[in-house]
Motif scaffolding. Structure first.
Motif, short mmCIF file in Angstrom:
data_model
loop_
_atom_site.label_atom_id
_atom_site.label_comp_id
_atom_site.label_asym_id
_atom_site.label_seq_id
_atom_site.Cartn_x
_atom_site.Cartn_y
_atom_site.Cartn_z
N ARG A 195 0.81 -1.28 0.03
CA ARG A 195 -0.07 -0.10 -0.03
C ARG A 195 0.89 1.22 0.06
NH1 ARG A 195 -2.38 3.25 3.93
NH2 ARG A 195 -4.33 4.20 3.47
N HIS A 218 3.94 5.96 -10.69
CA HIS A 218 3.96 4.90 -9.93
C HIS A 218 4.37 3.70 -10.61
CE1 HIS A 218 2.93 2.40 -6.30
NE2 HIS A 218 2.23 1.48 -7.18
N PHE A 271 4.09 -0.13 -11.19
CA PHE A 271 3.04 -1.29 -10.71
C PHE A 271 4.07 -2.64 -10.87
CE2 PHE A 271 0.34 2.14 -11.59
CZ PHE A 271 -0.59 2.02 -10.67
N TYR A 322 -5.40 -3.34 -9.05
CA TYR A 322 -5.08 -2.38 -7.92
C TYR A 322 -6.16 -1.69 -7.42
CZ TYR A 322 -0.27 -3.92 -9.57
OH TYR A 322 0.88 -4.50 -9.95
N ASP A 323 -6.36 -1.38 -6.17
CA ASP A 323 -7.26 -0.58 -5.80
C ASP A 323 -6.52 0.88 -5.69
OD1 ASP A 323 -8.92 -2.42 -5.25
OD2 ASP A 323 -8.60 -2.55 -3.15
N LEU A 324 -7.40 1.90 -6.17
CA LEU A 324 -7.07 3.22 -6.49
C LEU A 324 -8.06 4.13 -5.55
CD1 LEU A 324 -5.27 5.60 -7.61
CD2 LEU A 324 -7.02 5.51 -9.57
N ILE A 378 -5.12 7.90 -15.82
CA ILE A 378 -3.92 6.95 -15.94
C ILE A 378 -3.35 6.87 -17.42
CG2 ILE A 378 -2.87 4.85 -15.69
CD1 ILE A 378 -5.17 3.89 -13.88
N ARG A 390 -11.12 -0.76 -8.03
CA ARG A 390 -10.29 -1.58 -8.49
C ARG A 390 -9.96 -1.68 -9.90
NH1 ARG A 390 -9.84 -7.54 -5.41
NH2 ARG A 390 -9.35 -5.80 -3.82
N ILE A 440 -0.16 8.97 -13.00
CA ILE A 440 -1.52 8.94 -12.57
C ILE A 440 -1.93 10.49 -12.07
CG2 ILE A 440 -3.29 8.50 -10.57
CD1 ILE A 440 -1.54 5.71 -10.49
N THR A 460 -4.00 6.90 -2.82
CA THR A 460 -3.53 5.59 -2.16
C THR A 460 -3.84 4.56 -3.33
OG1 THR A 460 -4.22 6.47 -0.05
CG2 THR A 460 -3.91 4.10 -0.19
N ILE A 461 -2.84 3.83 -3.44
CA ILE A 461 -2.59 2.59 -4.23
C ILE A 461 -2.38 1.37 -3.71
CG2 ILE A 461 -1.44 1.56 -6.66
CD1 ILE A 461 -0.89 4.42 -7.17
N SER A 462 -3.19 0.31 -3.77
CA SER A 462 -2.99 -0.79 -3.06
C SER A 462 -3.02 -1.99 -3.97
CB SER A 462 -3.97 -1.07 -1.93
OG SER A 462 -4.04 0.02 -1.02
#
Length: 795
Positions: free
Chosen positions: A202, A232, A234, A240-242, A269, A283, A293, A323-325
């Motif tokens: 995260r 970012h 990846f 991924y959750d944004l 993006i 997601r 982003i 936040t990116i998870s």
């Protein structure tokens, strides 16, 4: 170099080394004057010994009994004398003064004597074992693996000395730092190759808390206000959750809201807009690799007033963070720049090892056959030899011991995983190798301790790349060095000019200029002013960085730092400066008139803000900054117990100007000697407030920007100060050359280095002090091309 470092070097480097150079280049100044004469002794007697005798010892300097015709034994003393004479600080104002021609002739005579003495015995110095600092580490990872990493989260900050954080003497090693390197190597190697076993992570990107969100920001589409743009990396092709966090409109820190409607928010993006679902995380499936982003609120409506003149803007929430998870449900490592850089070949037997869709992938990855192993080992050897050559900054063949060591780690990783697992294990080993983390330079075994010798072309290539790029040599530079052609003057100059035009030379802006001009500290200043915010802070820094970048890119004279006829502003900074007709967030080049106080560094808000207190200007700090960074003559620190608070009496503050309070302060004899040097310089800039905005009043008092410099020059305001500095432009160029050589060599300068610095300046004078001429002068010095062999440590 401590004993453990010597032991590491002995283990790594063996065999035949570079032979000693018997004819070392000399650093004699091209400025030639007659040898010191009886008139020099008379000058010393008349203007210097009154104060600097064995009894008075003013300033702790004693010249009595020293012969200006024999400077070698007291070079440190005479270099101080030269600097004081060149800056006009000696003889001090109020004492009998010689004519300018006589003072310059005496200084020139001393310089010639010092240069002759230095030319008789070259002493290039022996820098300590140089560890990569945090900036260099990040740049090397970028150029080695095509991977941008945030090293501030992996490694501790570096200590600094002589104004820079690349000074070898203070780049120590601690157990915590070693742990950081090991952890970083594991993380970076997995990220570079896209390890399928990467766990969930995260990452939060926060918008600076003082950034105004009520206007458009450069880099975002028109029709948005505020926001953030990030890049970012990846790690895998996966989901991924944004999530975009927001708060109330205007300045961040307002009361948080539950979140906007999704149609009020722009999120993209790589320039392609995406729609967030609801107010939580969305997601998205995103391919591996670096992606841009952008997130910002949209400007929805403007309500025009009845008279058609004013309007009321609908306030939209400001973005606070992104936040990116992830990764979730990965499908593979993708085709990323880092994988392309590392995997220069892929054996047929390992082509589908990383595909999770293959049911027997694990069994196949562990299958062994002599033909398959030979193919894989051959490919691994090629990959690792290429990596080692670039990472260790010297040609390494496939049969070299370094590659054999890496193959051992490859085989360990391959035995328990795939072909790429083996490469990943070997890559992690590369990133913790002392040959990667330290800039070793092999010493000739035949040279006596303390003897001077020319470094090899391979070591010269590393010195050059870390100077100009803060990173490793590229393939072209390494190839030239491997052929032994880099030491040829024409080829060396060609490589320097090529490297200065490369985008990687931007490291000179972020690293050298960021420390020389203190721009790195701008993020920490918090002026108490309603006119100051994060947007203005960013514009201030970009203005100065763009000035430096332009001087490098256009190869302009470095005197433009003092008197540039252009600068860079956006609407926010232009409004701060009072420059009309500038609209929008794009920084653009504007012309500065000859009579404008904004010409050069002294008129830029970044410098003026950095040299102020939080709630007022500081003529003392501004004066000291100029003396130190532009004139190379820093005043001594105040003696213990001296009261430096000029705001002690609030009643006095209300009715007096800062100048009046300073005059009371320096009435003390123990304060006057230093303040007479700093205060006139700083007071000349008093029309700029503590954020660099022009003013005519200090409270209720009219600003008096007049003064008298140490050499007797009368000034009034920033224009007169600038002209006084321009009259000593050779002094400024000398200071800049000294700082460049300090930065390039990774060590503090000594008195015996000054002849080389003067040679740089005199050589650049013929080219009107163009930036490239100073860089070439630095590269040609013995301090850059040579070194002294370390003294043998006693058991």
């Amino acid at each position: 170099m401590n004993r453990s470092a010597l032991f590491i070097a002995a283990l790594i480097f063996g065999g035949t080394l570079t032979p000693v150079v018997t004819s070392a280049p000399q650093a004699a100044s091209p400025r030639r004057a007659a040898a010191t004469s009886p008139s020099d002794a008379a000058f010393l007697q008349q203007y210097c010994l009154t104060c600097h005798n064995a009894r008075a010892k003013v300033g702790g300097l004693v010249l009595e009994g020293l012969d200006p015709a024999s400077t070698a034994e007291h070079a440190d003393v005479w270099e101080k004398v030269v600097r004081k004479l060149r800056t006009g600080m000696m003889p001090p104002d109020g004492s009998p003064k010689p004519a300018d021609a006589a003072r310059d002739a005496f200084a020139t005579s001393l310089e010639a004597a010092l240069d002759r003495a230095a030319g008789q015995q070259v002493d290039p110095g022996a820098p300590a074992l140089h560890r990569l600092n945090r900036t260099e580490y990040a740049n090397v990872i970028r150029d080695l693996l095509a991977l941008d990493v945030d090293v501030s989260a992996m490694l501790p900050p570096d200590d600094a000395a002589a104004g820079f954080d690349n000074i070898a003497d203070v780049l120590g090693v601690s157990p915590g730092l070693i742990e950081g390197y090991v952890s970083a190597a594991a993380k970076i190697s997995r990220l570079a190759l896209g390890d399928p076993s990467l766990g969930l992570d995260r990452t939060v990107y926060r918008v600076p808390g003082d950034l105004e969100q009520d206007s458009h920001l450069d880099g975002l589409p028109l029709g948005t206000r505020g926001g953030i743009v990030i890049t970012h990396t990846f790690p895998l092709d996966a989901e991924y959750d944004l999530q975009v966090g927001q708060a109330g409109g205007g300045r961040l820190g307002a009361a948080p809201t539950l979140g906007p409607r999704t149609e009020d928010l722009y999120v993209a993006i790589d320039g392609a807009r995406v729609t967030l679902q609801g107010r939580g995380a969305t997601r998205l499936r995103i391919p591996a690799g670096p992606h841009s982003i952008a997130a910002a609120p949209l400007v929805r409506s403007r309500t025009t007033g009845a008279d058609g003149v004013f309007h009321i803007e609908a306030r939209t929430p400001g973005v606070t963070q992104v936040t990116i998870s992830g990764p979730f449900n990965p499908t593979g490592p993708g085709y990323t720049p880092s994988r392309r850089r590392v995997l220069t070949c892929t054996p047929a037997s390992a082509a589908d090892d990383t595909s999770p869709a293959s049911a027997n992938a694990t069994a196949r990855s562990r299958r062994s056959s002599s033909e398959g192993d030979a193919t894989e080992v051959g490919c691994a050897t090629k990959i690792l030899a290429t990596l080692a050559t670039r990472a260790y900054r010297r040609p390494i063949t496939a049969s070299a011991p370094e590659v054999q060591t890496l193959l051992t780690f490859y085989r360990d990783g391959r035995a328990s995983g795939t072909f790429e697992s083996g490469i990943q294990r070997a890559l992690a080993r590369v990133l913790v190798d002392p040959q990667f983390l330290f800039r070793f330079e092999r010493e000739p075994s035949a040279a006596a301790a303390g003897a001077s010798y020319r470094v090899s072309d391979i070591d010269l290539a590393s010195r050059l790349s870390f100077f100009l790029w803060s990173s490793i040599p590229d393939d072209q530079l390494l190839d030239v060095a491997a052929r032994g052609a880099l030491r040829q003057p024409q080829e060396l100059e060609r490589q320097v000019r090529r490297m200065l035009q490369d985008p990687r030379a931007d490291a000179l802006v972020s690293s050298f200029a960021g420390q020389w001009l203190f721009l790195r500290e701008l993020k920490n200043v918090r002026p108490d002013s309603p006119d100051f915010d994060g947007n203005l802070r960013q514009s201030m820094q970009r203005e100065t960085e763009l000035l430096f970048r332009t001087i490098v890119a256009e190869d302009r004279t470095v005197v433009d730092f003092l008197d540039s006829d252009f600068t860079f502003v956006d609407e926010r900074l232009a409004r701060h400066y009072g420059i009309p007709d500038v609209r929008g967030s794009r920084m653009r080049r504007v012309t500065i008139p000859a009579d404008s106080p904004r010409r050069g560094l002294l008129g830029q808000a970044s410098v003026l803000t950095l040299t102020s207190a939080a709630n007022r200007t500081s003529p003392v700090v501004r004066g000291k900054w100029i003396l130190d960074n532009l004139l190379g003559a820093p005043p001594p620190n105040p003696p213990p117990g001296v009261e430096t608070n000029l705001e002690k009496d609030p009643a006095q503050v209300k009715v007096t100007s800062l100048r009046q309070r300073l005059e009371l302060h320096r009435a003390s004899p123990q304060c006057a000697s230093c303040h007479r040097l700093m205060d006139p310089i700083g007071l000349a800039l008093e029309n700029f407030d503590h954020t660099g905005k022009w003013r005519t009043l200090d409270g209720k008092a009219t600003i008096d920007a007049s003064g008298r410099l140490a050499d007797g020059t009368v000034i009034n305001g920033p224009g007169a100060l600038r002209r006084a500095l321009l009259a000593k432009s050779d002094v400024f160029v000398t200071v800049l050359a000294e700082k460049l050589l300090t930065y390039a060599s990774g060590r503090a300068m000594r008195p015996q280095d000054m002849p080389s610095i003067r040679a740089i300046v005199h050589g650049a004078a013929a080219d009107k002090y163009r930036f490239s001429s100073l860089i070439l002068g630095v590269v040609k010095t013995p301090q850059f091309q040579m070194r002294s062999k370390s003294q043998q440590e006693q058991p």
